[in-house]
Every structure is written in C-alpha cells, then in structure tokens.
Scaffold this motif. Structure first.
Motif, PDB file in Angstrom:
ATOM      1  N   CYS A 146     -28.456  85.273  10.442  1.00  0.00           N
ATOM      2  CA  CYS A 146     -27.721  85.080   9.195  1.00  0.00           C
ATOM      3  C   CYS A 146     -27.257  83.639   9.059  1.00  0.00           C
ATOM      4  O   CYS A 146     -27.336  83.053   7.984  1.00  0.00           O
ATOM      5  CB  CYS A 146     -26.506  86.009   9.143  1.00  0.00           C
ATOM      6  SG  CYS A 146     -26.947  87.701   8.852  1.00  0.00           S
ATOM      7  N   LEU A 147     -26.765  83.070  10.158  1.00  0.00           N
ATOM      8  CA  LEU A 147     -26.228  81.702  10.095  1.00  0.00           C
ATOM      9  C   LEU A 147     -27.318  80.704   9.735  1.00  0.00           C
ATOM     10  O   LEU A 147     -27.097  79.829   8.894  1.00  0.00           O
ATOM     11  CB  LEU A 147     -25.603  81.318  11.444  1.00  0.00           C
ATOM     12  CG  LEU A 147     -24.156  81.777  11.666  1.00  0.00           C
ATOM     13  CD1 LEU A 147     -23.736  81.490  13.090  1.00  0.00           C
ATOM     14  CD2 LEU A 147     -23.214  81.099  10.697  1.00  0.00           C
ATOM     15  N   GLN A 184     -25.909  73.556   1.831  1.00  0.00           N
ATOM     16  CA  GLN A 184     -24.561  74.060   1.559  1.00  0.00           C
ATOM     17  C   GLN A 184     -23.523  73.393   2.446  1.00  0.00           C
ATOM     18  O   GLN A 184     -22.410  73.116   2.006  1.00  0.00           O
ATOM     19  CB  GLN A 184     -24.517  75.575   1.761  1.00  0.00           C
ATOM     20  CG  GLN A 184     -25.407  76.290   0.787  1.00  0.00           C
ATOM     21  CD  GLN A 184     -24.955  77.705   0.554  1.00  0.00           C
ATOM     22  OE1 GLN A 184     -23.874  78.101   0.975  1.00  0.00           O
ATOM     23  NE2 GLN A 184     -25.770  78.485  -0.129  1.00  0.00           N
ATOM     24  N   TYR A 185     -23.914  73.148   3.710  1.00  0.00           N
ATOM     25  CA  TYR A 185     -22.998  72.449   4.611  1.00  0.00           C
ATOM     26  C   TYR A 185     -22.774  71.032   4.098  1.00  0.00           C
ATOM     27  O   TYR A 185     -21.664  70.530   4.045  1.00  0.00           O
ATOM     28  CB  TYR A 185     -23.577  72.393   6.031  1.00  0.00           C
ATOM     29  CG  TYR A 185     -23.638  73.724   6.744  1.00  0.00           C
ATOM     30  CD1 TYR A 185     -22.551  74.175   7.502  1.00  0.00           C
ATOM     31  CD2 TYR A 185     -24.769  74.518   6.663  1.00  0.00           C
ATOM     32  CE1 TYR A 185     -22.618  75.388   8.165  1.00  0.00           C
ATOM     33  CE2 TYR A 185     -24.835  75.736   7.313  1.00  0.00           C
ATOM     34  CZ  TYR A 185     -23.765  76.167   8.062  1.00  0.00           C
ATOM     35  OH  TYR A 185     -23.831  77.376   8.719  1.00  0.00           O
ATOM     36  N   SER A 202     -13.048  70.422   4.972  1.00  0.00           N
ATOM     37  CA  SER A 202     -13.086  70.257   6.419  1.00  0.00           C
ATOM     38  C   SER A 202     -14.055  71.285   7.000  1.00  0.00           C
ATOM     39  O   SER A 202     -14.517  72.188   6.300  1.00  0.00           O
ATOM     40  CB  SER A 202     -11.696  70.451   7.016  1.00  0.00           C
ATOM     41  OG  SER A 202     -11.340  71.809   6.917  1.00  0.00           O
ATOM     42  N   ARG A 203     -14.377  71.148   8.290  1.00  0.00           N
ATOM     43  CA  ARG A 203     -15.300  72.069   8.934  1.00  0.00           C
ATOM     44  C   ARG A 203     -14.811  73.507   8.830  1.00  0.00           C
ATOM     45  O   ARG A 203     -15.563  74.435   8.535  1.00  0.00           O
ATOM     46  CB  ARG A 203     -15.429  71.680  10.414  1.00  0.00           C
ATOM     47  CG  ARG A 203     -16.834  71.822  10.929  1.00  0.00           C
ATOM     48  CD  ARG A 203     -16.910  71.518  12.397  1.00  0.00           C
ATOM     49  NE  ARG A 203     -17.996  72.284  12.987  1.00  0.00           N
ATOM     50  CZ  ARG A 203     -19.281  71.939  12.864  1.00  0.00           C
ATOM     51  NH1 ARG A 203     -19.633  70.881  12.186  1.00  0.00           N
ATOM     52  NH2 ARG A 203     -20.221  72.690  13.419  1.00  0.00           N
ATOM     53  N   LEU A 204     -13.481  73.684   9.046  1.00  0.00           N
ATOM     54  CA  LEU A 204     -12.890  75.021   8.986  1.00  0.00           C
ATOM     55  C   LEU A 204     -12.975  75.574   7.566  1.00  0.00           C
ATOM     56  O   LEU A 204     -13.368  76.726   7.352  1.00  0.00           O
ATOM     57  CB  LEU A 204     -11.421  74.947   9.452  1.00  0.00           C
ATOM     58  CG  LEU A 204     -10.703  76.290   9.508  1.00  0.00           C
ATOM     59  CD1 LEU A 204     -11.213  77.120  10.673  1.00  0.00           C
ATOM     60  CD2 LEU A 204      -9.195  76.099   9.631  1.00  0.00           C
ATOM     61  N   GLN A 205     -12.650  74.727   6.587  1.00  0.00           N
ATOM     62  CA  GLN A 205     -12.700  75.165   5.187  1.00  0.00           C
ATOM     63  C   GLN A 205     -14.126  75.549   4.790  1.00  0.00           C
ATOM     64  O   GLN A 205     -14.336  76.544   4.093  1.00  0.00           O
ATOM     65  CB  GLN A 205     -12.194  74.043   4.269  1.00  0.00           C
ATOM     66  CG  GLN A 205     -10.679  73.921   4.261  1.00  0.00           C
ATOM     67  CD  GLN A 205     -10.218  72.705   3.476  1.00  0.00           C
ATOM     68  OE1 GLN A 205     -10.856  71.651   3.530  1.00  0.00           O
ATOM     69  NE2 GLN A 205      -9.119  72.851   2.761  1.00  0.00           N
ATOM     70  N   THR A 206     -15.096  74.774   5.262  1.00  0.00           N
ATOM     71  CA  THR A 206     -16.502  75.081   4.961  1.00  0.00           C
ATOM     72  C   THR A 206     -16.832  76.493   5.412  1.00  0.00           C
ATOM     73  O   THR A 206     -17.413  77.280   4.672  1.00  0.00           O
ATOM     74  CB  THR A 206     -17.438  74.099   5.684  1.00  0.00           C
ATOM     75  OG1 THR A 206     -17.002  72.786   5.416  1.00  0.00           O
ATOM     76  CG2 THR A 206     -18.867  74.272   5.253  1.00  0.00           C
ATOM     77  N   TYR A 207     -16.415  76.805   6.656  1.00  0.00           N
ATOM     78  CA  TYR A 207     -16.706  78.137   7.186  1.00  0.00           C
ATOM     79  C   TYR A 207     -15.966  79.220   6.412  1.00  0.00           C
ATOM     80  O   TYR A 207     -16.553  80.206   5.988  1.00  0.00           O
ATOM     81  CB  TYR A 207     -16.372  78.203   8.677  1.00  0.00           C
ATOM     82  CG  TYR A 207     -17.542  77.794   9.536  1.00  0.00           C
ATOM     83  CD1 TYR A 207     -18.591  78.680   9.755  1.00  0.00           C
ATOM     84  CD2 TYR A 207     -17.618  76.521  10.093  1.00  0.00           C
ATOM     85  CE1 TYR A 207     -19.687  78.305  10.503  1.00  0.00           C
ATOM     86  CE2 TYR A 207     -18.715  76.137  10.842  1.00  0.00           C
ATOM     87  CZ  TYR A 207     -19.742  77.039  11.051  1.00  0.00           C
ATOM     88  OH  TYR A 207     -20.832  76.673  11.780  1.00  0.00           O
ATOM     89  N   PRO A 264     -18.067  84.127   3.759  1.00  0.00           N
ATOM     90  CA  PRO A 264     -18.226  85.169   2.730  1.00  0.00           C
ATOM     91  C   PRO A 264     -19.682  85.560   2.484  1.00  0.00           C
ATOM     92  O   PRO A 264     -19.981  86.723   2.225  1.00  0.00           O
ATOM     93  CB  PRO A 264     -17.627  84.501   1.479  1.00  0.00           C
ATOM     94  CG  PRO A 264     -16.701  83.479   1.988  1.00  0.00           C
ATOM     95  CD  PRO A 264     -17.282  82.991   3.271  1.00  0.00           C
ATOM     96  N   GLN A 265     -20.583  84.598   2.581  1.00  0.00           N
ATOM     97  CA  GLN A 265     -22.003  84.933   2.364  1.00  0.00           C
ATOM     98  C   GLN A 265     -22.570  85.714   3.531  1.00  0.00           C
ATOM     99  O   GLN A 265     -23.362  86.624   3.358  1.00  0.00           O
ATOM    100  CB  GLN A 265     -22.822  83.650   2.217  1.00  0.00           C
ATOM    101  CG  GLN A 265     -22.440  82.820   1.048  1.00  0.00           C
ATOM    102  CD  GLN A 265     -23.340  81.605   0.948  1.00  0.00           C
ATOM    103  OE1 GLN A 265     -24.530  81.725   0.679  1.00  0.00           O
ATOM    104  NE2 GLN A 265     -22.780  80.440   1.189  1.00  0.00           N
TER     105      GLN A 265
END
Lengths: 222, 219
Positions: free
Chosen positions: A111-112, A119-120, A129-134, A140-141
């Motif tokens: 999935c990852l 998107q990254y 930030s990296r955390l916000q991206t995740y 959610p996807q």
C-alpha cells in the motif's frame, strides 16, 4: 446420518466452545500481527540495506515454511532447547503472530509504495512537515486500501488456527472426535454428521467476514 | 545435534519427501484442472452450473484444509464412501486448490475489457480466434502471479496430510520425535526438506512472473 448426536446433551455447546478456543487464538494473533505488521511494513519502505536484507529473509522464511512446521519448531524445539515448558496455546499465538506479521507487513508495504512519489513531493512543496504528510495525506489513503485486506487476513488466520489441534489443544475438531468416540456404540454414523457440522461451523465463521472484506474493497475502490 | 543421527534419518525423510511431493503435485494438477473448468463455467455464465461453482468456491475458500480432510477421510466412510489416505490427500488438496485457482483464472478472464471482444468480433474473427489470439494470452498473463502464489500455498498445505495418517514429512518428524526423542535432528531435517521442496518453486515462480510480464507488457 449421524446428525442426531450433535443435539444430544451438551454436545452442540461443546462444539461451539471448541470453535471459540480457535477463534480466541486467532483474534489475539491478528491483533498482534496488525500492530507489528504496520511497524515492519513501514520499516521495509525505509530503503536501509540492513533492514531490507533482514525483512527479505523474514518474508521468504514465512513464504516457504508451512505454518505447521513453524508450530512444531516452537512447540517441540523451544522446549527441547531451553528445557522449560511453553504452553501449546502460547506457542500457537507466537507462531501465528510471526506468520501474520509478515503477511500484514507485505500488505502495508504494498500500500505504501502504491502511493505515487509526487504526493510526497507536493506535500513537501506545500510546506507540510514529514508528520503532517503522513497524518493528512498518506495514512487516510492507505487505511481505505488496508482495511479490506486486513479483514481478509482474519479469515485466513481463523483457517490457519485449525492447526492447533495437531499440538494437542482441544478445539472444535478434537471435541468432534471425542463426541464420536463417546457415541461409537449408539451412533456409528456420527463421524459424518459431526464433521459435516464442524465444516459448516468454520464456513459460518469465515464466510461473513470474507463477504465484508469484498464489500468494503468494492465500496472503497477509488 | 548429532550428525550420525541425521545421516541415519535422511533415507526415512527422503521416502516421506517423495510421497509428500508426489501427492502435492497430483493435488495441484487436479486443482488446476478444476480451476480451469470452473473458471470457464462462470465466465460463460452457464446456467445452474455457474451457481454451483460459486457455492463450491465459497464453501472451500472459507474452510481449512484440515477440516475438509477430516470430513472426507473420517466422515464419508460412516456413510459408506471409503477412500485411501493417499487418494484422500490428493482429492482434498485438489478441491481446496480448485477453489483458489478458479478465482485466479476467473479474475484474469474478467480483466479483459468487453470492448476487445466486440472489436475482435467486428473485425470478423471467429469465436475460436477471439479466444485463442485475444483473450487467453492476456488473461493468462494476468492470472500467472495468482497461480504461482496458489501453487506455493498448496505445497505448504501438504503439511496437513499427517492428520489423516499419511506418512508425509510432518508425520515422520512427529513419529521420530515421539519414538526416540531426537527432537532437534528431526526438526532440522524437516526444515531442510521443506526448503528443498519450496525454495526452487518460489524462485522459479518469481522468474516466470517476470518473463510472462515482460513478454506481454514489455516492462
């Protein structure tokens, strides 16, 4: 046909409680597998050579070793090596979690890497930030793709736990055998009825879960 | 671990290995045959038969092989159907695998868009040509990863045969542990023989997937 034995005395309740033993072990193993699988799956996408090599070997072991062999290694081998006694139930939970974690990790990794790199990059360009991206973009996807697959893992786990009978745990097949033995004289055809019912019980335990998994997969396809 | 004991056990395990591999591959061949027949039945929507296939697939995909074998080996003799352990193992594996193969092959067939059928027919192809030159090559390519995964899964499932007292690898290991208590040696040989059985298949599977993909899609 031997079905009347099922409803004699407490036989049916005994069969159901046998099934519950198997179901309890699968639920515990699935819970452990999902948590560990997500962690291992994320580790696998990190592109660190050492972690990659270790996880590749781990996945290959699980891919080619029958769960039954793993069960024997833990249940008999561990006892022999350390001299201490590992209960059958604990060894089955260890083995099924070991197996389930690998399966789950592979799903998480799949999935990852199915999320496009763009998107990254876009999130980075937008200043996340990296955390916000995740948290806001990737997870959610992934969850939508992962939930049907993990539900599917539950049915596979339930089917695999039928193996615990082979290391002496009294579950539904064993209870079935006991009922047949006890009624050998009065109902010689009991074997047919009892095993047909066990077959049906497993089907009734797994089928609704597979249907749910298929339904969610269709619903969240895009 | 005692190398002397291991050397002594190797012939016993080799015998069990041959039996396991033999019944395993007979079962897989049977599974493939059932899978092809059932997949085409559902693909062409043959009335009644297609519904029966759906029931069969759902029933066998949602129950463990161990329970299926118990039903065939211990349940059926009670109503007069007696089958030897070896035949029972092959049939059980074939029925379980058949339901998985059906799904893999069917999903390959259904992945081909209807427009290709329509285009082929409008170009004047006969039904035979349409199938041989358009649908089958593509459907097969899509099915291959699923079929390879099924073969590996089925070979692993052979470990369940010991439950119906077939003298397979698992049974031999359990027997030797029980008799002589040489646990580590038996477990070691068990693992080695399963690696011999499955590693080549696993590697060949990956290779075949790559080859087929390359020939079809060129990447």
């Amino acid at each position: 046909m031997g079905f009347e034995v099922i409803f004699k005395g407490k036989n049916f309740i005994r069969l159901l409680s046998g099934l519950c033993v198997a179901l309890r072990i699968s639920v515990i193993s699935v819970a452990i597998s999902i948590v560990l699988g997500i962690v291992v799956g994320m580790l696998m996408t990190l592109k660190k050579p050492v972690i990659n090599a270790v996880t590749r070997v781990y996945l290959e072991i699980v891919r080619i070793m029958p769960q039954m062999v793993l069960l024997f290694i833990v249940f008999f081998g561990f006892t022999k090596m350390t001299g201490s006694n590992l209960s059958a139930e604990l060894s089955s939970i260890i083995v099924f979690s070991f197996w389930g974690t690998a399966e789950m990790a592979d799903l998480v990794r799949g999935c990852l890497i199915s999320i496009p790199v763009i998107q990254y990059e876009s999130s980075k360009a937008l200043g996340l930030s990296r955390l916000q991206t995740y948290v806001y973009v990737i997870i959610p996807q992934i969850i939508r793709r992962l939930i049907p697959l993990s539900i599917n893992l539950i049915t596979r786990m339930i089917k695999t736990t039928s193996l615990i009978m082979m290391i002496g745990i009294v579950e539904v097949l064993k209870v079935g055998q006991q009922i047949i033995e006890a009624n050998r004289k009065s109902a010689p055809k009991a074997a047919f009825g009892v095993f047909a019912v066990v077959f049906l019980l497993y089907f009734l335990a797994c089928w609704p879960i597979s249907c749910l998994s298929k339904y969610l997969e269709k619903k969240w396809e895009n | 671990m005692d190398p002397e004991i291991i050397r002594e056990y190797i012939p016993i395990f080799t015998q069990a290995f041959i039996l396991t591999v033999k019944i395993g591959w007979i079962g897989i061949a049977l599974a493939f045959l059932i899978g092809v027949l059932c997949a085409f039945t559902t693909y062409f929507k043959i009335p009644v038969a297609a519904a029966a296939v759906r029931c069969y697939v759902e029933l066998f995909r949602n129950t463990p092989l161990l329970v299926q074998l118990f039903f065939i080996y211990y349940g059926l003799p009670a109503v007069g159907i007696r089958i030897s352990a070896e035949v029972c193992g092959a049939i059980g594996l074939g029925l379980l695998g058949g339901s998985y193969m059906t799904e893999s092959i069917r999903s390959g067939l259904e992945a081909i868009p209807v427009i290709q059928t329509e285009s082929a027919l409008s170009l004047g192809m006969t039904n035979g040509q349409l199938f041989r030159d358009v649908i089958l090559p593509q459907a097969f390519t899509i099915s291959v990863p699923g079929i390879v995964a099924n073969v590996i899964f089925l070979l692993k499932e052979t470990s369940v045969f010991s439950a119906i007292s077939l003298m397979d690898l698992m049974f031999t290991a359990k027997d030797l542990i029980g008799l002589y208590y040489n646990t580590m040696e038996s477990l070691f040989l068990l693992v080695i023989f399963y690696v011999i059985m499955l590693l080549p298949v696993s590697l060949a599977g990956t290779l075949i997937e790559k080859k087929v993909r390359y020939r079809m899609f060129g990447d």
